[in-house]
Write a protein that holds these residues in place. Structure first.
Motif, PDB file in Angstrom:
ATOM      1  N   TRP A 294     -11.185  -3.503   7.917  1.00  0.00           N
ATOM      2  CA  TRP A 294     -10.755  -2.148   7.595  1.00  0.00           C
ATOM      3  C   TRP A 294     -11.175  -1.888   6.160  1.00  0.00           C
ATOM      4  CZ3 TRP A 294      -7.557   0.384  11.303  1.00  0.00           C
ATOM      5  CH2 TRP A 294      -7.130   1.663  10.954  1.00  0.00           C
ATOM      6  N   SER A 295     -11.820  -0.761   5.904  1.00  0.00           N
ATOM      7  CA  SER A 295     -12.233  -0.473   4.533  1.00  0.00           C
ATOM      8  C   SER A 295     -11.915   0.965   4.166  1.00  0.00           C
ATOM      9  CB  SER A 295     -13.730  -0.744   4.350  1.00  0.00           C
ATOM     10  OG  SER A 295     -14.488   0.241   5.027  1.00  0.00           O
ATOM     11  N   GLY A 296     -11.819   1.191   2.876  1.00  0.00           N
ATOM     12  CA  GLY A 296     -11.548   2.511   2.318  1.00  0.00           C
ATOM     13  C   GLY A 296     -10.877   2.355   0.972  1.00  0.00           C
ATOM     14  N   SER A 297     -10.858   3.411   0.204  1.00  0.00           N
ATOM     15  CA  SER A 297     -10.199   3.420  -1.111  1.00  0.00           C
ATOM     16  C   SER A 297     -10.716   2.321  -2.039  1.00  0.00           C
ATOM     17  CB  SER A 297      -8.679   3.278  -0.962  1.00  0.00           C
ATOM     18  OG  SER A 297      -8.160   4.255  -0.115  1.00  0.00           O
ATOM     19  N   GLY A 298     -11.980   1.928  -1.857  1.00  0.00           N
ATOM     20  CA  GLY A 298     -12.554   0.904  -2.735  1.00  0.00           C
ATOM     21  C   GLY A 298     -12.221  -0.525  -2.341  1.00  0.00           C
TER      22      GLY A 298
ATOM     23  N   GLY B 239     -17.609  -4.237  -4.742  1.00  0.00           N
ATOM     24  CA  GLY B 239     -18.394  -4.707  -5.872  1.00  0.00           C
ATOM     25  C   GLY B 239     -18.012  -6.084  -6.370  1.00  0.00           C
ATOM     26  N   GLU B 240     -16.929  -6.646  -5.860  1.00  0.00           N
ATOM     27  CA  GLU B 240     -16.474  -7.976  -6.298  1.00  0.00           C
ATOM     28  C   GLU B 240     -16.967  -9.030  -5.312  1.00  0.00           C
ATOM     29  OE1 GLU B 240     -14.742  -8.676  -9.113  1.00  0.00           O
ATOM     30  OE2 GLU B 240     -14.842  -6.564  -9.661  1.00  0.00           O
TER      31      GLU B 240
ATOM     32  N   PRO C  86     -12.267 -12.490  -3.248  1.00  0.00           N
ATOM     33  CA  PRO C  86     -11.121 -11.666  -2.846  1.00  0.00           C
ATOM     34  C   PRO C  86     -10.057 -11.617  -3.947  1.00  0.00           C
ATOM     35  CG  PRO C  86     -11.410 -13.537  -1.344  1.00  0.00           C
ATOM     36  CD  PRO C  86     -12.427 -13.668  -2.422  1.00  0.00           C
ATOM     37  N   ALA C  87      -9.428 -10.471  -4.079  1.00  0.00           N
ATOM     38  CA  ALA C  87      -8.334 -10.311  -5.040  1.00  0.00           C
ATOM     39  C   ALA C  87      -7.051 -10.895  -4.471  1.00  0.00           C
ATOM     40  CB  ALA C  87      -8.132  -8.835  -5.368  1.00  0.00           C
ATOM     41  N   LEU C  88      -6.969 -10.944  -3.155  1.00  0.00           N
ATOM     42  CA  LEU C  88      -5.750 -11.394  -2.488  1.00  0.00           C
ATOM     43  C   LEU C  88      -6.112 -11.999  -1.145  1.00  0.00           C
ATOM     44  CD1 LEU C  88      -2.557 -11.256  -2.356  1.00  0.00           C
ATOM     45  CD2 LEU C  88      -2.876  -9.074  -1.208  1.00  0.00           C
TER      46      LEU C  88
END
Length: 172
Positions: free
Chosen positions: A29-33, A55-56, A59-61
């Motif tokens: 699921w993608s959206g909102s960056g 762009g990263e 993973p942040a989480l």
């Protein structure tokens, strides 16, 4: 259809990423960056979800993900779950940035002779040449002194007071 694809081809590449339709699939699921991806948890029989900011590379989480009704496959992603994951991952990023800022920018207040002085340590991280500036400000915010120090300099009330008492000579 042909007209639309011609319009897309004429768009700059960075605009295409921003304007791309969000993905809304059971496991992606993608959206909102952000992109949420449900993945097999390598540590056990379950599933995990990874939140990746556009762009990263990392993973942040990454956290556990709920099993579906069949107790074998993961529960599908949906809008509510995605929005909650975006909020949680954004909070992790925000806390990380706050912690990094706190590590690189420190300040203490020292009161001596009825005058309060704010002493600040600003560290500039750099793999080849890290540096740090020690600065002093009076109660009105006027800079009293500034010297270069080692990035490892430990700023606290005692070290700040010693620096002030030495007439702002660079600490060892």
């Amino acid at each position: 259809m042909t007209h639309l694809s011609a319009l897309i081809e004429d768009q700059p590449e960075d605009m295409l990423e921003e304007d791309a339709a969000p993905i809304q699939e059971a496991r992606v699921w993608s959206g909102s960056g952000w992109t949420a991806r449900v993945i097999k948890n390598e540590d056990d029989e379950g599933w995990a979800v990874a939140m990746l900011r556009d762009g990263e590379q990392e993973p942040a989480l990454v956290g556990p993900w709920t099993m579906g009704r069949d107790k074998k496959n993961p529960k599908p992603l949906d809008a509510n779950a995605f929005n909650t994951l975006v909020k949680a991952a954004s909070e992790v990023i925000r806390r990380h940035e706050q912690q990094r800022h706190a590590m690189l920018h420190k300040s203490v207040y020292v009161t001596a002779n009825a005058t309060t002085t704010k002493v600040m340590l600003d560290i500039t991280p750099d793999e080849d040449n890290p540096s740090a500036l020690l600065s002093a400000f009076d109660e009105l915010g006027n800079q009293l002194a500034q010297v270069r120090v080692e990035p490892s300099f430990k700023l606290n009330a005692v070290s700040a007071a010693a620096w002030i008492e030495s007439d702002f000579r660079a600490p060892n």
